[in-house]
Motif scaffolding. Structure first.
Motif, short mmCIF file in Angstrom:
data_model
loop_
_atom_site.label_atom_id
_atom_site.label_comp_id
_atom_site.label_asym_id
_atom_site.label_seq_id
_atom_site.Cartn_x
_atom_site.Cartn_y
_atom_site.Cartn_z
N GLN A 1 -19.48 37.59 -15.12
CA GLN A 1 -20.00 38.54 -16.10
C GLN A 1 -21.51 38.34 -16.10
O GLN A 1 -22.00 37.35 -16.63
CB GLN A 1 -19.39 38.26 -17.48
CG GLN A 1 -17.89 38.55 -17.54
CD GLN A 1 -17.31 38.28 -18.91
OE1 GLN A 1 -16.60 37.31 -19.11
NE2 GLN A 1 -17.63 39.17 -19.85
N PRO A 2 -22.24 39.25 -15.51
CA PRO A 2 -23.67 39.02 -15.27
C PRO A 2 -24.54 39.05 -16.52
O PRO A 2 -25.63 38.50 -16.51
CB PRO A 2 -24.04 40.14 -14.31
CG PRO A 2 -23.03 41.21 -14.57
CD PRO A 2 -21.77 40.51 -14.94
N GLU A 3 -24.08 39.68 -17.56
CA GLU A 3 -24.90 39.80 -18.77
C GLU A 3 -24.43 38.86 -19.86
O GLU A 3 -23.26 38.85 -20.21
CB GLU A 3 -24.84 41.24 -19.29
CG GLU A 3 -25.29 42.28 -18.29
CD GLU A 3 -24.48 43.57 -18.40
OE1 GLU A 3 -25.04 44.63 -18.14
OE2 GLU A 3 -23.26 43.49 -18.73
N LYS A 4 -25.37 38.06 -20.39
CA LYS A 4 -25.03 37.20 -21.53
C LYS A 4 -25.01 38.01 -22.81
O LYS A 4 -24.22 37.77 -23.71
CB LYS A 4 -26.05 36.08 -21.67
CG LYS A 4 -25.89 34.97 -20.66
CD LYS A 4 -26.82 33.81 -21.02
CE LYS A 4 -26.62 32.66 -20.06
NZ LYS A 4 -27.52 31.52 -20.37
N LEU A 5 -25.91 38.97 -22.89
CA LEU A 5 -26.07 39.76 -24.11
C LEU A 5 -26.30 41.21 -23.75
O LEU A 5 -27.07 41.53 -22.85
CB LEU A 5 -27.25 39.23 -24.93
CG LEU A 5 -27.69 40.04 -26.14
CD1 LEU A 5 -26.60 40.01 -27.21
CD2 LEU A 5 -29.00 39.51 -26.71
N LEU A 6 -25.60 42.09 -24.47
CA LEU A 6 -25.80 43.52 -24.33
C LEU A 6 -26.03 44.08 -25.73
O LEU A 6 -25.16 43.96 -26.59
CB LEU A 6 -24.59 44.18 -23.68
CG LEU A 6 -24.70 45.68 -23.39
CD1 LEU A 6 -25.83 45.94 -22.41
CD2 LEU A 6 -23.38 46.22 -22.84
N SER A 7 -27.19 44.65 -25.94
CA SER A 7 -27.55 45.16 -27.25
C SER A 7 -27.70 46.67 -27.18
O SER A 7 -28.47 47.17 -26.36
CB SER A 7 -28.86 44.51 -27.71
OG SER A 7 -29.16 44.89 -29.03
N VAL A 8 -26.95 47.39 -28.01
CA VAL A 8 -27.00 48.86 -28.02
C VAL A 8 -27.05 49.35 -29.47
O VAL A 8 -26.76 48.61 -30.40
CB VAL A 8 -25.79 49.48 -27.31
CG1 VAL A 8 -25.70 49.00 -25.86
CG2 VAL A 8 -24.50 49.19 -28.05
N PHE A 9 -27.38 50.63 -29.62
CA PHE A 9 -27.35 51.25 -30.93
C PHE A 9 -26.00 51.93 -31.13
O PHE A 9 -25.34 52.36 -30.18
CB PHE A 9 -28.49 52.25 -31.09
CG PHE A 9 -29.83 51.60 -31.23
CD1 PHE A 9 -30.74 51.60 -30.18
CD2 PHE A 9 -30.20 50.97 -32.41
CE1 PHE A 9 -31.99 51.00 -30.31
CE2 PHE A 9 -31.44 50.37 -32.55
CZ PHE A 9 -32.33 50.38 -31.50
N LYS A 10 -25.63 52.03 -32.37
CA LYS A 10 -24.39 52.71 -32.75
C LYS A 10 -24.38 54.11 -32.16
O LYS A 10 -25.39 54.84 -32.22
CB LYS A 10 -24.31 52.79 -34.27
CG LYS A 10 -23.12 53.54 -34.81
CD LYS A 10 -23.17 53.58 -36.33
CE LYS A 10 -22.09 54.47 -36.90
NZ LYS A 10 -22.15 54.53 -38.38
N GLY A 11 -23.24 54.48 -31.56
CA GLY A 11 -23.10 55.80 -30.95
C GLY A 11 -23.47 55.85 -29.48
O GLY A 11 -23.17 56.84 -28.80
N ALA A 12 -24.10 54.80 -28.98
CA ALA A 12 -24.49 54.76 -27.57
C ALA A 12 -23.29 54.33 -26.71
O ALA A 12 -22.39 53.65 -27.20
CB ALA A 12 -25.65 53.80 -27.37
N PRO A 13 -23.30 54.72 -25.44
CA PRO A 13 -22.22 54.26 -24.55
C PRO A 13 -22.41 52.79 -24.20
O PRO A 13 -23.52 52.27 -24.19
CB PRO A 13 -22.39 55.15 -23.31
CG PRO A 13 -23.84 55.53 -23.32
CD PRO A 13 -24.24 55.62 -24.76
N MET B 1 -21.97 38.84 -24.95
CA MET B 1 -22.08 39.16 -26.37
C MET B 1 -22.53 40.60 -26.51
O MET B 1 -23.58 40.97 -25.98
CB MET B 1 -23.09 38.22 -27.04
CG MET B 1 -23.45 38.64 -28.46
SD MET B 1 -22.10 38.41 -29.62
CE MET B 1 -22.19 36.66 -29.85
N LEU B 2 -21.73 41.41 -27.17
CA LEU B 2 -22.10 42.80 -27.45
C LEU B 2 -22.60 42.89 -28.88
O LEU B 2 -21.90 42.48 -29.81
CB LEU B 2 -20.90 43.73 -27.26
CG LEU B 2 -21.12 45.20 -27.67
CD1 LEU B 2 -22.19 45.84 -26.79
CD2 LEU B 2 -19.81 45.98 -27.59
N LEU B 3 -23.81 43.40 -29.03
CA LEU B 3 -24.39 43.56 -30.36
C LEU B 3 -24.68 45.04 -30.56
O LEU B 3 -25.47 45.63 -29.82
CB LEU B 3 -25.67 42.74 -30.45
CG LEU B 3 -26.35 42.65 -31.80
CD1 LEU B 3 -25.41 42.03 -32.82
CD2 LEU B 3 -27.64 41.85 -31.71
N VAL B 4 -24.02 45.64 -31.55
CA VAL B 4 -24.21 47.05 -31.85
C VAL B 4 -25.00 47.16 -33.15
O VAL B 4 -24.53 46.74 -34.20
CB VAL B 4 -22.87 47.79 -31.98
CG1 VAL B 4 -23.12 49.27 -32.23
CG2 VAL B 4 -22.03 47.59 -30.72
#
Lengths: 113, 109
Positions: free
Chosen positions: B6-18, B104-107
């Motif tokens: 899993q290449p990404e330790k952290l993925l940060s997106v905004f609500k509603g984003a893919p 880690m997914l942070l929305v």
């Protein structure tokens, strides 16, 4: 149904000391797993029991780690003596049949100082 | 030896984003792949398995044998999706799992 129980939840020991963790799986689950999860890593299987027999212990550091599952129910994992690199969360899981349908316990967070 | 990356330790997106959480594997046989999730202060739990080809909580994952990938996708992220996500591969005997390091997914709202 009651989930997988583990105790203690937290443990702090000094290096070279001994420590033991306890796991009570879901009633009726024949397979029990112990995982080590170091900070920033995924769970790594240490040992797998089918009833009270060992199925896989290829990644268990047998010079210091031992585990048993008496009567095919509860299990204990022991570390003797502990090293600094043993600091991790130790997860217990159990399953009825399918390996992916594992139910995980809350884990024991071990800190070795 | 089988391996999950899993290449990404952290993925940060905004609500509603893919959202797309990446998972690549190395395995010589026919793979059985899964996604597990751990929400804050909760236990690790199975999210979905590739063989079921189902959508759980809006998430889907397609096995691409050519690219040896099993990426987790959701078209519109929700704040409650914030969690740690682990990709896992079953061994040939279907008796043990190899986990990736997790993302880690942070929305954010």
């Amino acid at each position: 149904e009651a989930g997988v129980a583990q105790s203690p939840r937290y443990k702090i020991i000094e290096k070279r000391q001994s420590v033991a963790f306890w796991c009570n799986p879901i009633s009726g689950h024949a397979t029990l797993y112990w995982y080590q999860q170091i900070l920033g890593q995924g769970p790594k299987l240490l040992i797998q029991f089918q009833n009270n027999g060992v199925v896989d212990d290829s990644q268990l550091p047998k010079d210091r780690f031992s585990a048993e599952r008496l009567k095919g129910v509860d299990s204990t994992l022991k570390i003797q003596p502990a090293k600094l690199e043993d600091s991790a969360v130790y997860l217990c899981a159990s399953s009825l049949k399918r390996v992916d349908e594992q139910y995980f316990g809350p884990g024991t967070r071990l800190t070795v100082t | 030896a089988q391996r999950v990356t899993q290449p990404e330790k952290l993925l940060s997106v905004f609500k509603g984003a893919p959202v797309e959480l990446k998972c690549n594997y190395s395995y010589s046989g026919s793979p059985e792949l899964f996604w597990y999730v751990q929400y804050s202060r909760q236990r690790l739990q199975l999210l979905l398995r590739h063989i079921s080809r189902e959508s759980i909580k809006g998430f889907t994952a397609d096995l691409n044998k050519g690219e040896t990938s099993f990426h987790l996708k959701k078209p519109f992220a929700q704040e409650e999706d914030s969690a740690m996500y682990y990709c896992a591969l079953a061994n040939s005997g279907y008796s043990t799992l190899t986990f990736g390091k997790g993302t880690m997914l942070l929305v954010s709202p």
